[in-house]
Design an enzyme around this catalytic site. Structure first.
Site, PDB file in Angstrom:
ATOM      1  N   MET A  89       0.781  -1.052  -0.128  1.00 53.69           N
ATOM      2  CA  MET A  89      -0.090   0.026   0.013  1.00 53.69           C
ATOM      3  C   MET A  89       0.877   1.073   0.041  1.00 53.69           C
ATOM      4  SD  MET A  89      -3.068  -1.177  -0.214  1.00 53.69           S
ATOM      5  CE  MET A  89      -3.830  -0.093  -0.185  1.00 53.69           C
ATOM      6  N   ARG A  90       1.730   1.289  -0.782  1.00 59.16           N
ATOM      7  CA  ARG A  90       2.939   2.319  -0.859  1.00 59.16           C
ATOM      8  C   ARG A  90       3.145   2.183  -2.146  1.00 59.16           C
ATOM      9  NH1 ARG A  90       4.054   5.094   3.049  1.00 59.16           N
ATOM     10  NH2 ARG A  90       3.643   3.289   4.511  1.00 59.16           N
ATOM     11  N   LEU A  91       3.235   3.737  -2.997  1.00 59.78           N
ATOM     12  CA  LEU A  91       3.884   3.862  -4.379  1.00 59.78           C
ATOM     13  C   LEU A  91       5.379   3.682  -4.313  1.00 59.78           C
ATOM     14  CD1 LEU A  91       1.824   6.873  -5.656  1.00 59.78           C
ATOM     15  CD2 LEU A  91       1.462   4.633  -6.232  1.00 59.78           C
ATOM     16  N   LEU A  92       5.950   3.081  -5.027  1.00 61.18           N
ATOM     17  CA  LEU A  92       7.460   2.938  -5.287  1.00 61.18           C
ATOM     18  C   LEU A  92       7.864   4.148  -5.682  1.00 61.18           C
ATOM     19  CD1 LEU A  92       7.735  -0.703  -6.748  1.00 61.18           C
ATOM     20  CD2 LEU A  92       8.029   0.076  -4.345  1.00 61.18           C
ATOM     21  N   ASN A 106       1.694  -5.673 -10.438  1.00 61.42           N
ATOM     22  CA  ASN A 106       0.951  -5.326  -9.328  1.00 61.42           C
ATOM     23  C   ASN A 106      -0.215  -5.858  -9.429  1.00 61.42           C
ATOM     24  OD1 ASN A 106       0.002  -4.191  -6.793  1.00 61.42           O
ATOM     25  ND2 ASN A 106      -0.494  -2.199  -7.751  1.00 61.42           N
ATOM     26  N   ASP A 140       4.292   0.994 -13.354  1.00 62.87           N
ATOM     27  CA  ASP A 140       5.363   2.003 -14.131  1.00 62.87           C
ATOM     28  C   ASP A 140       5.061   3.292 -13.158  1.00 62.87           C
ATOM     29  OD1 ASP A 140       2.607   3.217 -14.436  1.00 62.87           O
ATOM     30  OD2 ASP A 140       2.459   3.450 -16.462  1.00 62.87           O
ATOM     31  N   ASP A 144      -1.519   2.834 -10.891  1.00 59.58           N
ATOM     32  CA  ASP A 144      -2.255   1.867 -11.669  1.00 59.58           C
ATOM     33  C   ASP A 144      -2.296   2.235 -13.050  1.00 59.58           C
ATOM     34  OD1 ASP A 144      -2.351   0.047  -9.171  1.00 59.58           O
ATOM     35  OD2 ASP A 144      -4.163   1.609  -8.592  1.00 59.58           O
TER      36      ASP A 144
END
Length: 194
Positions: A89-92, A106, A140, A144
């Site tokens: 639950m975290r954006l890379l 994902n 990317d 999403d």
């Protein structure tokens, strides 16, 4: 044999399904490590299957970029062919995505590009749609927004709550994830060609 690192934040139900699939001798991928951005209940699944795990706590770093640098270093220690975000639950950070691309996938509990973001199930209900779905995508730099590898529709039933709808989406998500990882391992899905 495709080497997979799975990253989680929570209970890890998709992780569990992937571990069960990879325990079969004929499944062409193996989870080599499970990582989390916090103490996560899902790490117990890794322990149950004898898979090493690691935690890179987001709260221990001064910035998302610093956290991402440590996460990337730790992931690379396992030399994965594929990184699966399974309820992370975290954006890379972009630097992590760029370093691992295109070999990061994902799962998402909606029929993308419909209802991206952290609340896909809630957003589908709020929109009053008759169907939503599950998707597996390449990660990317967006939210999403990467290439879609697999997806399937799931009906929204009268009286559905966020919980009841999500519980019906989860098995579809798990199956799509297992099939997608298999396809990547066998070469049916060519991430580099997307």
């Amino acid at each position: 044999m495709l080497r997979v690192v799975v990253l989680i934040s929570g209970g890890g139900s998709n992780l569990r399904a992937l571990l069960e699939a990879s325990a079969h001798a004929d499944y062409p991928a193996h989870v080599v490590a499970v990582g989390a951005d916090r103490e996560a209940d899902g790490l117990a699944h890794a322990e149950a299957f004898g898979i090493p795990s690691f935690t890179v706590p987001y709260s221990s770093f001064p910035s998302r970029e610093a956290w991402g640098d440590e996460l990337l270093t730790t992931i690379r220690e396992w030399e994965p062919d594929l990184v699966v975000l399974s309820g992370l639950m975290r954006l890379l950070p972009a630097t992590v995505v760029d370093a691992l691309a295109p070999n990061v996938i994902n799962t998402h509990p909606a029929f993308l590009p419909e209802f991206p973001g952290a609340h896909g199930v809630r957003d589908a209900l709020a929109a009053g749609v008759e169907q939503t779905g599950a998707s597996v995508i390449v990660v990317d730099a967006g939210v999403d927004s990467g290439p879609i590898l697999a997806q399937e529709r799931v009906p929204v039933l009268p009286g559905d709550t966020e919980h009841s709808l999500h519980e019906r989406i989860k098995p579809v998500e798990r199956r799509l994830l297992i099939d997608t990882v298999r396809g990547i391992a066998t070469g049916e899905i060519d991430l580099a060609g997307l």
